[in-house]
Design a protein around this motif. Structure first.
Motif, PDB file in Angstrom:
ATOM      1  N   GLN A 142       0.838  -1.191   0.000  1.00 55.27           N
ATOM      2  CA  GLN A 142       0.000   0.000   0.000  1.00 55.27           C
ATOM      3  C   GLN A 142       0.876   1.244   0.000  1.00 55.27           C
ATOM      4  N   ALA A 143       1.617   1.411  -1.072  1.00 54.33           N
ATOM      5  CA  ALA A 143       2.584   2.498  -1.180  1.00 54.33           C
ATOM      6  C   ALA A 143       1.911   3.869  -1.139  1.00 54.33           C
ATOM      7  N   ALA A 144       0.779   4.014  -1.816  1.00 54.60           N
ATOM      8  CA  ALA A 144       0.113   5.320  -1.848  1.00 54.60           C
ATOM      9  C   ALA A 144      -0.366   5.716  -0.447  1.00 54.60           C
ATOM     10  N   ARG A 145      -0.975   4.785   0.270  1.00 52.48           N
ATOM     11  CA  ARG A 145      -1.424   5.078   1.644  1.00 52.48           C
ATOM     12  C   ARG A 145      -0.229   5.411   2.534  1.00 52.48           C
ATOM     13  N   PHE A 146       0.861   4.657   2.379  1.00 53.07           N
ATOM     14  CA  PHE A 146       2.097   4.906   3.115  1.00 53.07           C
ATOM     15  C   PHE A 146       2.552   6.345   2.890  1.00 53.07           C
ATOM     16  N   ALA A 147       2.629   6.751   1.619  1.00 56.47           N
ATOM     17  CA  ALA A 147       3.131   8.088   1.276  1.00 56.47           C
ATOM     18  C   ALA A 147       2.203   9.180   1.792  1.00 56.47           C
ATOM     19  N   ILE A 148       0.900   8.976   1.673  1.00 52.96           N
ATOM     20  CA  ILE A 148      -0.055   9.989   2.128  1.00 52.96           C
ATOM     21  C   ILE A 148       0.046  10.187   3.640  1.00 52.96           C
ATOM     22  N   ILE A 149       0.088   9.101   4.374  1.00 52.82           N
ATOM     23  CA  ILE A 149       0.185   9.204   5.837  1.00 52.82           C
ATOM     24  C   ILE A 149       1.517   9.825   6.232  1.00 52.82           C
ATOM     25  N   LYS A 150       2.596   9.387   5.586  1.00 58.26           N
ATOM     26  CA  LYS A 150       3.923   9.922   5.892  1.00 58.26           C
ATOM     27  C   LYS A 150       3.968  11.430   5.641  1.00 58.26           C
ATOM     28  N   LEU A 151       3.452  11.866   4.496  1.00 62.03           N
ATOM     29  CA  LEU A 151       3.454  13.295   4.169  1.00 62.03           C
ATOM     30  C   LEU A 151       2.532  14.079   5.104  1.00 62.03           C
ATOM     31  N   ALA A 152       1.411  13.489   5.505  1.00 67.93           N
ATOM     32  CA  ALA A 152       0.526  14.156   6.466  1.00 67.93           C
ATOM     33  C   ALA A 152       1.251  14.359   7.799  1.00 67.93           C
ATOM     34  N   MET A 153       1.995  13.354   8.230  1.00 64.67           N
ATOM     35  CA  MET A 153       2.758  13.477   9.473  1.00 64.67           C
ATOM     36  C   MET A 153       3.812  14.573   9.355  1.00 64.67           C
ATOM     37  N   ILE A 154       4.444  14.667   8.208  1.00 63.00           N
ATOM     38  CA  ILE A 154       5.462  15.696   7.993  1.00 63.00           C
ATOM     39  C   ILE A 154       4.818  17.083   8.035  1.00 63.00           C
ATOM     40  N   LEU A 155       3.662  17.221   7.421  1.00 64.56           N
ATOM     41  CA  LEU A 155       2.968  18.513   7.430  1.00 64.56           C
ATOM     42  C   LEU A 155       2.525  18.900   8.843  1.00 64.56           C
ATOM     43  N   VAL A 156       2.080  17.929   9.629  1.00 60.78           N
ATOM     44  CA  VAL A 156       1.736  18.201  11.030  1.00 60.78           C
ATOM     45  C   VAL A 156       2.985  18.638  11.793  1.00 60.78           C
ATOM     46  N   ASN A 157       4.096  17.973  11.548  1.00 58.37           N
ATOM     47  CA  ASN A 157       5.367  18.340  12.179  1.00 58.37           C
ATOM     48  C   ASN A 157       5.748  19.775  11.828  1.00 58.37           C
ATOM     49  N   ILE A 158       5.644  20.123  10.567  1.00 62.28           N
ATOM     50  CA  ILE A 158       5.975  21.487  10.132  1.00 62.28           C
ATOM     51  C   ILE A 158       5.034  22.493  10.784  1.00 62.28           C
ATOM     52  N   PHE A 159       3.749  22.175  10.822  1.00 62.33           N
ATOM     53  CA  PHE A 159       2.780  23.063  11.474  1.00 62.33           C
ATOM     54  C   PHE A 159       3.181  23.339  12.928  1.00 62.33           C
ATOM     55  N   PHE A 160       3.502  22.272  13.676  1.00 61.13           N
ATOM     56  CA  PHE A 160       3.868  22.459  15.073  1.00 61.13           C
ATOM     57  C   PHE A 160       5.203  23.191  15.221  1.00 61.13           C
ATOM     58  N   ASN A 161       6.121  22.985  14.292  1.00 60.24           N
ATOM     59  CA  ASN A 161       7.374  23.741  14.335  1.00 60.24           C
ATOM     60  C   ASN A 161       7.095  25.235  14.167  1.00 60.24           C
ATOM     61  N   ILE A 162       6.229  25.575  13.252  1.00 63.29           N
ATOM     62  CA  ILE A 162       5.905  26.988  13.026  1.00 63.29           C
ATOM     63  C   ILE A 162       5.073  27.536  14.184  1.00 63.29           C
ATOM     64  N   PHE A 163       4.124  26.742  14.653  1.00 59.72           N
ATOM     65  CA  PHE A 163       3.238  27.186  15.734  1.00 59.72           C
ATOM     66  C   PHE A 163       4.021  27.443  17.030  1.00 59.72           C
ATOM     67  N   PHE A 164       4.876  26.486  17.392  1.00 59.87           N
ATOM     68  CA  PHE A 164       5.617  26.638  18.637  1.00 59.87           C
ATOM     69  C   PHE A 164       6.874  27.432  18.465  1.00 59.87           C
TER      70      PHE A 164
END
Length: 164
Positions: A142-164
């Protein structure tokens, strides 16, 4: 062969994009962390993160692939066993390191920032636990699901880096 190339491209692009977006945070860090010593702390903690992730997964990702592909093994049973093992040790790691974050921070030379240690250890523990579900997605092709979840996690990480 075509399927292998497609999946490799999807895994590779998500990994490369994640590293690139993380690299894009460097200007933010250098702007917010006014002294080079503060940025050095972040860099040092990233190095510890890499080492701790290897230790906390203790080869279970590789072990999962070894046993899940055996004909006489039940894939779901292997997955749940590995997930429980890594989950337990990750939780134990988080509890111990957050309880002793003051001592660990002092040992590492950051006695005024034990919260850095707590945050790093929580993130590392969750990442170690998350390695197994990602390995399961790879097992299930399930490569597409893997990539989508991985990229979503990265975007959440970036959001929290900017927020905090």
């Amino acid at each position: 062969m075509k399927n292998l190339a497609k999946q490799t491209a999807i895994y590779g692009i998500s990994s490369i994009l994640g590293k690139f977006l993380n690299w894009c945070l460097v200007p933010l860090y250098t702007y917010i962390l006014t002294s080079s010593a503060e940025y050095g702390v972040v860099t040092n903690l990233y190095a510890w993160t890499a080492l701790l992730l290897v230790l906390l997964t203790y080869g279970m990702e590789t072990g999962f692939f070894r046993f899940v592909n055996k004909e006489d093994e039940d894939a779901q049973s292997v997955y749940s066993s590995v997930l429980w093992c890594v989950g337990f040790t990750s939780l134990l790691f988080i509890v111990c390191t957050t309880n002793f974050s003051d001592s660990i921070a002092e040992f590492l030379g950051y006695p005024s920032h034990p919260e850095y240690i707590s945050m790093m250890c929580i993130i590392v523990g969750l990442d170690a636990f998350g390695c197994i579900p990602f390995a399961y997605l790879r097992y299930k092709n399930q490569a597409a699901r893997f990539a989508i979840i991985k990229l979503a996690m990265i975007l959440v990480n970036i959001f929290f880096n900017i927020f905090f």
